[in-house]
Design a protein around this motif. Structure first.
Motif, PDB file in Angstrom:
ATOM      1  N   MET A   1       0.844  -1.194   0.000  1.00  0.00           N
ATOM      2  CA  MET A   1       0.000   0.000   0.000  1.00  0.00           C
ATOM      3  C   MET A   1       0.882   1.247   0.000  1.00  0.00           C
ATOM      4  N   GLY A   2       1.440   1.596   1.151  1.00  0.00           N
ATOM      5  CA  GLY A   2       2.486   2.609   1.187  1.00  0.00           C
ATOM      6  C   GLY A   2       2.040   4.051   1.296  1.00  0.00           C
ATOM      7  N   HIS A   3       0.868   4.404   0.751  1.00  0.00           N
ATOM      8  CA  HIS A   3       0.506   5.817   0.764  1.00  0.00           C
ATOM      9  C   HIS A   3      -0.028   6.264   2.118  1.00  0.00           C
ATOM     10  N   ARG A   4      -0.378   5.340   2.999  1.00  0.00           N
ATOM     11  CA  ARG A   4      -0.793   5.688   4.355  1.00  0.00           C
ATOM     12  C   ARG A   4       0.061   4.948   5.379  1.00  0.00           C
ATOM     13  N   VAL A   5       0.044   3.634   5.317  1.00  0.00           N
ATOM     14  CA  VAL A   5       0.873   2.834   6.213  1.00  0.00           C
ATOM     15  C   VAL A   5       2.206   2.600   5.528  1.00  0.00           C
ATOM     16  N   PRO A   6       3.323   2.955   6.146  1.00  0.00           N
ATOM     17  CA  PRO A   6       4.628   2.869   5.467  1.00  0.00           C
ATOM     18  C   PRO A   6       5.008   1.453   5.121  1.00  0.00           C
ATOM     19  N   ARG A   7       5.684   1.312   3.983  1.00  0.00           N
ATOM     20  CA  ARG A   7       6.161  -0.003   3.566  1.00  0.00           C
ATOM     21  C   ARG A   7       7.367  -0.439   4.390  1.00  0.00           C
ATOM     22  N   TYR A   8       8.009   0.533   5.021  1.00  0.00           N
ATOM     23  CA  TYR A   8       9.126   0.262   5.921  1.00  0.00           C
ATOM     24  C   TYR A   8      10.320  -0.341   5.198  1.00  0.00           C
ATOM     25  N   SER A   9      10.609   0.122   3.992  1.00  0.00           N
ATOM     26  CA  SER A   9      11.788  -0.340   3.267  1.00  0.00           C
ATOM     27  C   SER A   9      13.050   0.117   3.996  1.00  0.00           C
ATOM     28  N   SER A  10      14.065  -0.732   4.009  1.00  0.00           N
ATOM     29  CA  SER A  10      15.331  -0.369   4.630  1.00  0.00           C
ATOM     30  C   SER A  10      16.095   0.636   3.774  1.00  0.00           C
ATOM     31  N   ILE A  11      15.939   0.524   2.456  1.00  0.00           N
ATOM     32  CA  ILE A  11      16.651   1.421   1.538  1.00  0.00           C
ATOM     33  C   ILE A  11      15.633   2.075   0.612  1.00  0.00           C
ATOM     34  N   LEU A  12      15.741   3.387   0.456  1.00  0.00           N
ATOM     35  CA  LEU A  12      14.883   4.125  -0.464  1.00  0.00           C
ATOM     36  C   LEU A  12      15.771   4.797  -1.504  1.00  0.00           C
ATOM     37  N   TRP A  13      15.500   4.561  -2.774  1.00  0.00           N
ATOM     38  CA  TRP A  13      16.271   5.163  -3.854  1.00  0.00           C
ATOM     39  C   TRP A  13      15.398   6.153  -4.617  1.00  0.00           C
ATOM     40  N   GLY A  14      15.932   7.340  -4.834  1.00  0.00           N
ATOM     41  CA  GLY A  14      15.310   8.308  -5.733  1.00  0.00           C
ATOM     42  C   GLY A  14      16.233   8.491  -6.922  1.00  0.00           C
ATOM     43  N   VAL A  15      15.752   8.199  -8.128  1.00  0.00           N
ATOM     44  CA  VAL A  15      16.604   8.203  -9.318  1.00  0.00           C
ATOM     45  C   VAL A  15      16.143   9.293 -10.272  1.00  0.00           C
ATOM     46  N   CYS A  16      17.087  10.160 -10.680  1.00  0.00           N
ATOM     47  CA  CYS A  16      16.792  11.173 -11.692  1.00  0.00           C
ATOM     48  C   CYS A  16      17.210  10.651 -13.061  1.00  0.00           C
ATOM     49  N   MET A  17      16.337  10.805 -14.064  1.00  0.00           N
ATOM     50  CA  MET A  17      16.664  10.341 -15.423  1.00  0.00           C
ATOM     51  C   MET A  17      15.911  11.220 -16.416  1.00  0.00           C
ATOM     52  N   PRO A  18      16.297  11.232 -17.692  1.00  0.00           N
ATOM     53  CA  PRO A  18      15.598  12.050 -18.698  1.00  0.00           C
ATOM     54  C   PRO A  18      14.127  11.659 -18.800  1.00  0.00           C
ATOM     55  N   SER A  19      13.278  12.633 -19.027  1.00  0.00           N
ATOM     56  CA  SER A  19      11.840  12.362 -19.096  1.00  0.00           C
ATOM     57  C   SER A  19      11.470  11.519 -20.310  1.00  0.00           C
ATOM     58  N   SER A  20      12.382  11.423 -21.291  1.00  0.00           N
ATOM     59  CA  SER A  20      12.109  10.579 -22.460  1.00  0.00           C
ATOM     60  C   SER A  20      12.216   9.097 -22.123  1.00  0.00           C
ATOM     61  N   CYS A  21      12.855   8.793 -20.980  1.00  0.00           N
ATOM     62  CA  CYS A  21      12.960   7.394 -20.556  1.00  0.00           C
ATOM     63  C   CYS A  21      11.662   6.958 -19.865  1.00  0.00           C
ATOM     64  N   SER A  22      11.407   5.668 -19.923  1.00  0.00           N
ATOM     65  CA  SER A  22      10.215   5.119 -19.288  1.00  0.00           C
ATOM     66  C   SER A  22      10.602   4.354 -18.021  1.00  0.00           C
ATOM     67  N   SER A  23       9.597   3.947 -17.266  1.00  0.00           N
ATOM     68  CA  SER A  23       9.847   3.152 -16.073  1.00  0.00           C
ATOM     69  C   SER A  23      10.485   1.804 -16.431  1.00  0.00           C
ATOM     70  N   TYR A  24      10.162   1.297 -17.626  1.00  0.00           N
ATOM     71  CA  TYR A  24      10.736   0.015 -18.059  1.00  0.00           C
ATOM     72  C   TYR A  24      12.233   0.157 -18.336  1.00  0.00           C
TER      73      TYR A  24
END
Length: 524
Positions: A1-24
């Motif tokens: 779920m995550g948007h209310r109850v935290p997923r409690y991940s040990s590591i969180l990554w935020g990645v910046c990439m060109p907007s022309s790239c997709s999630s795949y």
């Protein structure tokens, strides 16, 4: 779920990439880089944010902007045209209702109201502060701390039981709601011998819905465009998507029957539950007034049935009302769906408030106590409160294995024990047995908070999650972050603004067009 109850991940990554790239593209790149570590990767497209994206204007967004522009127009006209005089026509009174000058004076006017019940402001303020800290702790669990394991270890210490038992603080608000509703209904029954059902429901609607609606529209259609960040889609956009789909349930005050997963602004479950209990109280109070014996049988029977339902729900669904160490996100959601957000399961403490209102009105238990007896009363009162909060502390310790019986006993009995604490302390306060604590209980700070309490309750989570969504760095956890001063000041300022621009004006609109008296809706 995550948007209310935290997923409690040990590591969180935020990645910046060109907007022309997709999630795949990102998923494939990460999979290749991490293949040697035997780590599988999934990147959800709904977690990707494009900076400065141009969003289409949906009908809901257009309607929301129109609503807020109309409010701003009324506030501007009301403030500019306010000459300090009472309006002669309803339209002039309407403009005065939206005068910021008048409303700011009212919100900071702390003169004692004649109908105010002693102790209510203090109870509301103290329990709201406790819940504020508990909610902040939940929001912090989303944050990418450098020492995340230390953060987890701290909340596994024995003293953390005061936060894991946070359900008792929400019970306090159900007690206060039951008490105040019954108190006002008894006053009406003494005057008229009957209850104006239509008028009561209308006043309740004006009391709850305008600010509730404003928050839903803002968080659904306005807030997602305000900023962005690594977790923005998770804690802001996801709420917006859920609200667009399910907001209609909140309009009908039935959103608490569909679980947190499908609820628009999940912290508002209390509003739906409170409204349903309020509606159920109206005929119950009429029966209690006209047929006392039958009324008492119904009160006790419903409270007992609610207690049994809480106990059985724990056994049937393997859930817990206490946040035990190692509880899974799914079990938290199940506890909410099958018990925590259902009025049938939370009615006991509400009815204890109703009974206390009857006791106060009848004055049958007003008697004098000696100083020694007063000390013993307060010792017993605080003892009951401490036992209720601390008794399940073993469940919060590392290594705890879930057991049905203690979890079921806590769920069944904690509202009754906490209700006993509330009743004893409330009786002592109303009968002036607070001694040196009188100045604290009658503090002007509590009187002021009472005026903005509803706005504080509604706005705290959007502010918490706004800060989670925009955070772009890992920080070091310390307990001082629980009382992050800029964030708390933001909640205070936004709550005052929401109170004087939405809540107070619409309360006044009710009095102008529907009300027959100037009784403050705050106590209803």
């Amino acid at each position: 779920m995550g948007h209310r109850v935290p997923r409690y991940s040990s590591i969180l990554w935020g990645v910046c990439m060109p907007s022309s790239c997709s999630s795949y593209d990102l998923e494939e790149e990460l999979s290749q880089k991490l293949s040697g570590l035997d780590i599988s990767v999934r990147v959800y497209n709904t977690m990707c944010t494009v900076k400065n994206v141009n969003r289409p204007y949906s009908f809901g967004k257009t309607l929301s902007i129109t609503f807020f522009l109309a409010i701003i127009l009324l506030l501007s006209m009301g403030t500019i045209l306010d000459d300090g005089k009472e309006g002669a026509t309803n339209f002039e009174k309407l403009l005065n209702a939206f005068s910021l000058k008048r409303n700011l004076r009212k919100v900071f006017d702390l003169s004692e109201a004649g109908s105010r019940v002693k102790g209510v402001d203090a109870f509301r303020g103290l329990n709201a502060f406790a819940l504020l800290i508990a909610h902040k702790s939940m929001a912090m669990a989303h944050s990418p701390f450098v020492n995340k394991t230390h953060f987890s270890a701290v909340f596994g210490m024995p003293w953390a039981v005061i936060g894991r038992s946070a359900i008792v603080y929400t019970d306090s608000f159900l007690y206060l709601s039951g008490f105040l509703n019954a108190h006002n209904l008894f006053q009406e029954l003494e005057r008229k011998g009957t209850i104006d059902m239509k008028g009561r429901l209308l006043s309740r609607w004006f009391r709850l819905f305008p600010l509730f609606l404003s928050l839903m529209l803002f968080c659904t259609y306005i807030l997602p465009d305000v900023n962005n960040g690594p977790q923005w889609n998770l804690v802001v956009e996801e709420h917006s998507r859920v609200c667009e789909k399910n907001m209609w349930k909140s309009f009908l005050f039935i959103h608490n029957y569909f679980g947190f997963e499908e609820m628009c602004l999940t912290h508002t479950h209390q509003i739906g539950m409170d409204m349903q209990l309020y509606v159920a109280t109206l005929p119950l109070m009429l029966v209690l007034w006209r047929f006392k014996r039958l009324g008492w049988v119904l009160l006790v029977g419903i409270a007992a049935a609610s207690t049994a339902l809480r106990y059985l729900a724990i056994h049937w669904y393997d859930i817990s009302m206490f946040v035990y160490y190692g509880i899974s996100v799914q079990k938290l959601l199940d506890a909410a769906r099958y018990s925590y957000i259902l009025p049938t399961h939370r009615a006991t403490i509400y009815l204890i408030g109703v009974v206390m209102a009857y006791v106060m009105r009848s004055k049958k238990f007003n008697f004098n106590l000696t100083d020694t007896q007063v000390r013993l009363l307060w010792a017993a009162t605080f003892g009951v409160a401490a036992f209720t909060i601390v008794s399940p502390y073993r469940m919060g310790l590392e290594g705890y294995q879930y057991e049905h019986f203690p979890a079921a006993v806590f769920a069944a009995l904690s509202p009754i024990l906490w209700g006993l604490f509330m009743c004893l302390s409330h009786w002592a306060i109303c009968n002036d047995y607070t001694g040196v604590g009188t100045a604290f209980v009658e503090s002007r700070a509590f009187k002021f908070f009472n005026k903005i309490a509803y706005a504080v309750y509604l706005t705290q989570f959007p502010i918490f999650f706004y800060n989670v969504g925009v955070q772009r760095h890992a920080e070091f956890y310390t307990p001082l972050l629980l009382m992050h001063v800029p964030e708390m000041l933001a909640i205070l300022m936004v709550s005052i603004l929401a109170t004087v621009t939405i809540e107070m004006p619409f309360n006044q609109v009710y009095r102008i067009y529907f009300g027959k008296s100037q009784t403050k809706l705050k106590d209803k």
